[in-house]
Design a protein around this motif. Structure first.
Motif, short mmCIF file in Angstrom:
data_model
loop_
_atom_site.label_atom_id
_atom_site.label_comp_id
_atom_site.label_asym_id
_atom_site.label_seq_id
_atom_site.Cartn_x
_atom_site.Cartn_y
_atom_site.Cartn_z
N PRO A 262 41.25 16.59 -20.14
CA PRO A 262 41.70 16.73 -18.76
C PRO A 262 42.62 17.95 -18.63
CG PRO A 262 42.36 14.59 -19.67
CD PRO A 262 41.73 15.37 -20.77
N GLN A 263 42.48 18.69 -17.57
CA GLN A 263 43.29 19.89 -17.36
C GLN A 263 44.44 19.56 -16.41
OE1 GLN A 263 40.26 22.69 -16.21
NE2 GLN A 263 39.13 22.27 -18.06
N SER A 264 45.50 18.97 -16.99
CA SER A 264 46.62 18.47 -16.21
C SER A 264 47.68 19.51 -15.93
CB SER A 264 47.27 17.30 -16.95
OG SER A 264 46.31 16.35 -17.34
N PHE A 265 47.80 20.51 -16.79
CA PHE A 265 48.91 21.45 -16.71
C PHE A 265 48.38 22.87 -16.55
CE2 PHE A 265 50.40 17.72 -18.82
CZ PHE A 265 51.64 17.50 -18.27
N SER A 266 49.23 23.75 -16.10
CA SER A 266 48.84 25.15 -15.97
C SER A 266 49.87 26.01 -16.68
CB SER A 266 48.72 25.54 -14.50
OG SER A 266 49.97 25.40 -13.86
N GLY A 267 49.49 27.22 -16.96
CA GLY A 267 50.39 28.13 -17.65
C GLY A 267 49.66 28.93 -18.69
N GLY A 268 50.41 29.50 -19.60
CA GLY A 268 49.83 30.32 -20.65
C GLY A 268 50.28 29.87 -22.01
N VAL A 269 49.68 30.46 -23.03
CA VAL A 269 49.99 30.16 -24.42
C VAL A 269 50.15 31.49 -25.17
CG1 VAL A 269 49.01 29.29 -26.59
CG2 VAL A 269 48.80 27.95 -24.51
N ILE A 270 51.18 31.60 -25.97
CA ILE A 270 51.29 32.69 -26.92
C ILE A 270 50.80 32.14 -28.25
CG2 ILE A 270 52.85 34.24 -28.15
CD1 ILE A 270 54.71 34.06 -25.69
N ASN A 271 49.77 32.79 -28.80
CA ASN A 271 49.15 32.31 -30.03
C ASN A 271 49.45 33.26 -31.18
OD1 ASN A 271 46.41 32.64 -31.85
ND2 ASN A 271 46.93 30.51 -31.44
N GLY A 272 49.71 32.71 -32.35
CA GLY A 272 49.88 33.50 -33.56
C GLY A 272 49.32 32.76 -34.75
N GLU A 273 48.69 33.48 -35.66
CA GLU A 273 48.16 32.89 -36.88
C GLU A 273 48.38 33.83 -38.05
OE1 GLU A 273 44.41 30.20 -35.28
OE2 GLU A 273 44.01 31.83 -36.67
N LEU A 274 48.50 33.27 -39.23
CA LEU A 274 48.55 34.03 -40.47
C LEU A 274 47.56 33.40 -41.43
CD1 LEU A 274 49.88 36.29 -42.17
CD2 LEU A 274 51.50 34.54 -42.99
N LEU A 275 46.60 34.20 -41.91
CA LEU A 275 45.59 33.74 -42.85
C LEU A 275 45.86 34.35 -44.21
CD1 LEU A 275 44.16 34.00 -39.89
CD2 LEU A 275 42.14 33.41 -41.18
N ALA A 276 45.74 33.54 -45.27
CA ALA A 276 45.96 33.98 -46.65
C ALA A 276 44.60 34.21 -47.32
CB ALA A 276 46.75 32.92 -47.40
N ILE B 190 52.42 28.48 -28.59
CA ILE B 190 53.67 28.28 -27.87
C ILE B 190 53.34 28.33 -26.39
CG2 ILE B 190 55.99 29.19 -27.43
CD1 ILE B 190 55.59 28.14 -30.28
N ALA B 191 53.50 27.19 -25.71
CA ALA B 191 53.10 27.08 -24.30
C ALA B 191 54.18 27.66 -23.38
CB ALA B 191 52.85 25.63 -23.95
N ILE B 192 53.73 28.39 -22.39
CA ILE B 192 54.61 28.91 -21.34
C ILE B 192 54.20 28.17 -20.07
CG2 ILE B 192 55.34 30.95 -20.08
CD1 ILE B 192 54.28 32.57 -22.52
N SER B 193 54.93 27.11 -19.76
CA SER B 193 54.57 26.21 -18.67
C SER B 193 55.82 25.45 -18.25
CB SER B 193 53.49 25.24 -19.16
OG SER B 193 53.24 24.24 -18.22
N ASP B 194 55.75 24.81 -17.09
CA ASP B 194 56.87 23.98 -16.66
C ASP B 194 57.06 22.77 -17.58
OD1 ASP B 194 57.36 25.67 -14.57
OD2 ASP B 194 56.21 24.50 -13.12
N ASP B 195 55.97 22.28 -18.13
CA ASP B 195 56.00 21.08 -18.98
C ASP B 195 55.28 21.37 -20.29
OD1 ASP B 195 57.14 19.22 -16.94
OD2 ASP B 195 55.33 19.84 -15.88
#
Length: 195
Positions: free
Chosen positions: A59-73, A93-98
């Motif tokens: 369900p798409q309950s919230f709105s906003g953005g996400v900052i994504n980061g990954e490190l692969l070995a 890392i979510a950028i949202s009110d909730d």
């Protein structure tokens, strides 16, 4: 929010267009149908952004953005027999009110279908900053647990030997093992740097 939800599919289209506008030799298939393990001996750092709580299975309950980061070995030699997956750690890392932030880890496989174009799949586990949240309209997203499974699918194109661009899809859920399983997803784009 409609413009943000259109951003990811349009960016995916741009990435695929740039992949297919490459030189013909760059699009030649590898010697076998799929080539696994090409980057198995390399580290890779990835960073990008996504649409928060957006995907086909939750369900798409919230709105906003996400900052994504990954490190692969680099892939340990004992994993080379199963396609040389690379261990990874990552975060949404979510950028949202909730916001519900996610930290995840597991194994990542990549299969090249040409010299520069590849598909990826990741499987592992995730830990959340919280199990449930309620949005401004009183709608609750209950993920059923603060520890979940993580699945990821991606499509990428190598821009240079060390730089790659990807469209990716993250899915976090408890696989119906909890009393609630709303799930959390994000769809976005990112760049990766191999070293």
């Amino acid at each position: 929010m409609t413009n943000l939800r259109l951003f990811s599919p349009l960016t995916a289209l741009l990435l695929l267009t740039s992949a297919f506008s490459a030189k013909a030799e760059d699009l030649q298939a590898p010697s076998s149908f799929l080539e696994f393990g090409r980057n198995a001996d390399r580290w890779e750092a990835r960073a990008g952004g996504a649409i928060y709580d957006f995907g086909p299975f939750t369900p798409q309950s919230f709105s906003g953005g996400v900052i994504n980061g990954e490190l692969l070995a680099p892939s340990p030699k004992f994993l080379h027999g199963i396609g040389a997956p690379r261990p990874y750690i990552g975060t949404d890392i979510a950028i949202s009110d909730d916001p519900i932030h996610v930290f995840y880890a597991g194994l990542n496989w990549e299969a090249y279908v040409s010299r520069k174009v590849y598909f990826g799949f990741s499987a592992g586990g995730a830990a959340l900053s919280r199990r449930a949240e309620t949005n401004d309209e009183g709608e609750e997203k209950d993920l059923g647990s603060q520890v979940l499974f993580h699945l990821q699918a991606s499509a990428g194109v190598d821009l240079t030997e060390n730089l790659t661009a990807q469209v990716y899809f993250n899915h976090f859920s408890n696989a119906q093992l909890g009393e609630s399983n709303d799930g959390l997803e994000s769809i976005g784009v990112r760049l990766g740097f191999r070293f």
